[in-house]
Design a protein around this motif. Structure first.
Motif, PDB file in Angstrom:
ATOM      1  N   GLY A  41       0.944  -1.121   0.429  1.00  0.00           N
ATOM      2  CA  GLY A  41      -0.302  -0.555  -0.087  1.00  0.00           C
ATOM      3  C   GLY A  41       0.743   1.176   0.350  1.00  0.00           C
ATOM      4  N   PRO A  42       0.263   2.456   0.134  1.00  0.00           N
ATOM      5  CA  PRO A  42       0.934   3.700   0.193  1.00  0.00           C
ATOM      6  C   PRO A  42       1.604   3.663   1.613  1.00  0.00           C
ATOM      7  N   SER A  43       2.097   3.177   2.555  1.00  0.00           N
ATOM      8  CA  SER A  43       2.990   3.543   3.501  1.00  0.00           C
ATOM      9  C   SER A  43       3.305   2.181   3.539  1.00  0.00           C
ATOM     10  N   THR A  48      -1.530   1.696   8.721  1.00  0.00           N
ATOM     11  CA  THR A  48      -1.618   2.904   8.228  1.00  0.00           C
ATOM     12  C   THR A  48      -2.804   2.397   6.926  1.00  0.00           C
ATOM     13  N   ASN A  49      -2.114   1.742   6.007  1.00  0.00           N
ATOM     14  CA  ASN A  49      -2.698   0.989   5.392  1.00  0.00           C
ATOM     15  C   ASN A  49      -4.120   0.226   5.261  1.00  0.00           C
ATOM     16  N   LEU A  51      -5.936   1.052   8.099  1.00  0.00           N
ATOM     17  CA  LEU A  51      -6.662   2.142   8.374  1.00  0.00           C
ATOM     18  C   LEU A  51      -6.878   3.305   7.289  1.00  0.00           C
ATOM     19  N   ILE A  52      -6.503   3.384   6.224  1.00  0.00           N
ATOM     20  CA  ILE A  52      -6.283   4.037   4.732  1.00  0.00           C
ATOM     21  C   ILE A  52      -7.610   3.305   4.056  1.00  0.00           C
ATOM     22  N   ALA A  53      -7.377   1.714   3.718  1.00  0.00           N
ATOM     23  CA  ALA A  53      -8.705   1.212   3.079  1.00  0.00           C
ATOM     24  C   ALA A  53      -9.834   1.421   3.489  1.00  0.00           C
ATOM     25  N   ASP A  54      -9.610   1.492   5.465  1.00  0.00           N
ATOM     26  CA  ASP A  54     -10.671   0.801   5.809  1.00  0.00           C
ATOM     27  C   ASP A  54     -11.986   2.440   5.471  1.00  0.00           C
ATOM     28  N   LEU A  55     -11.063   3.406   5.787  1.00  0.00           N
ATOM     29  CA  LEU A  55     -11.805   5.303   5.428  1.00  0.00           C
ATOM     30  C   LEU A  55     -11.971   4.663   4.184  1.00  0.00           C
ATOM     31  N   ALA A  56     -11.617   4.872   3.324  1.00  0.00           N
ATOM     32  CA  ALA A  56     -12.052   4.506   1.408  1.00  0.00           C
ATOM     33  C   ALA A  56     -13.179   3.796   1.608  1.00  0.00           C
ATOM     34  N   SER A  59     -16.494   5.049   3.093  1.00  0.00           N
ATOM     35  CA  SER A  59     -16.952   6.100   2.828  1.00  0.00           C
ATOM     36  C   SER A  59     -17.189   6.356   1.218  1.00  0.00           C
TER      37      SER A  59
END
Length: 149
Positions: A41-43, A48-49, A51-56, A59
């Motif tokens: 992933g990006p991080s 963190t990856n 978290l980013i996936a979950d938020l995406a 939303s």
């Protein structure tokens, strides 16, 4: 044409074929992550990856849900009133809907209970007919007033 023997040994690869196979294996090993459980992933931090996936995902789901709700209300109400109805929902109602959806998606018995409850509510509303329609319209009017404030 020659005969094909079944059950015999596979023909030996030439040295060029063996070299190509070895080179392909090495290339594949280099391209794969060393740890099969490693998330790309990006991080570099897997938390963190996630978290980013979950938020995406959340939303995107929320935006799609709002669009469907607006569309359903838009068939009967003007666009502004439909938006006001959605804004007029209370925190309690939103939390209840989230809880029911979570129960329904966590297990088969939960889905059966929630589905059965929705079916019973639908049949009950149909039996009441005009009274249920009037109560629902009244509730949406109240939500629209709350959303406009």
């Amino acid at each position: 044409m020659g005969k094909i023997k079944l059950g015999g040994k596979a023909p030996k690869l030439s040295s060029k074929g063996e070299d190509a196979a070895v080179a392909a294996k090495q290339k594949l090993k280099q391209s794969l992550p060393r740890d099969p459980l490693e998330l790309n992933g990006p991080s570099p931090n897997p938390a963190t990856n996630l978290l980013i996936a979950d938020l995406a995902l959340r939303s995107t789901t929320m935006l799609a849900s709002r669009a469907v709700q607006r569309r359903l209300l838009g068939t009967k109400y003007p666009t502004r009133k439909a938006a006001a109805i959605l804004r007029g929902r209370t925190l309690r109602e939103s939390m209840f809907h989230t809880l029911v959806a979570r129960v329904a998606t966590r297990s088969v018995p939960g889905a059966i209970i929630v589905g059965g409850g929705l079916l019973a509510k639908t049949l009950f509303d149909r039996a009441k007919g005009r009274q249920a329609k009037h109560e629902g319209d009244e509730k949406l009017q109240e939500m629209a007033r709350d959303g406009e404030e």
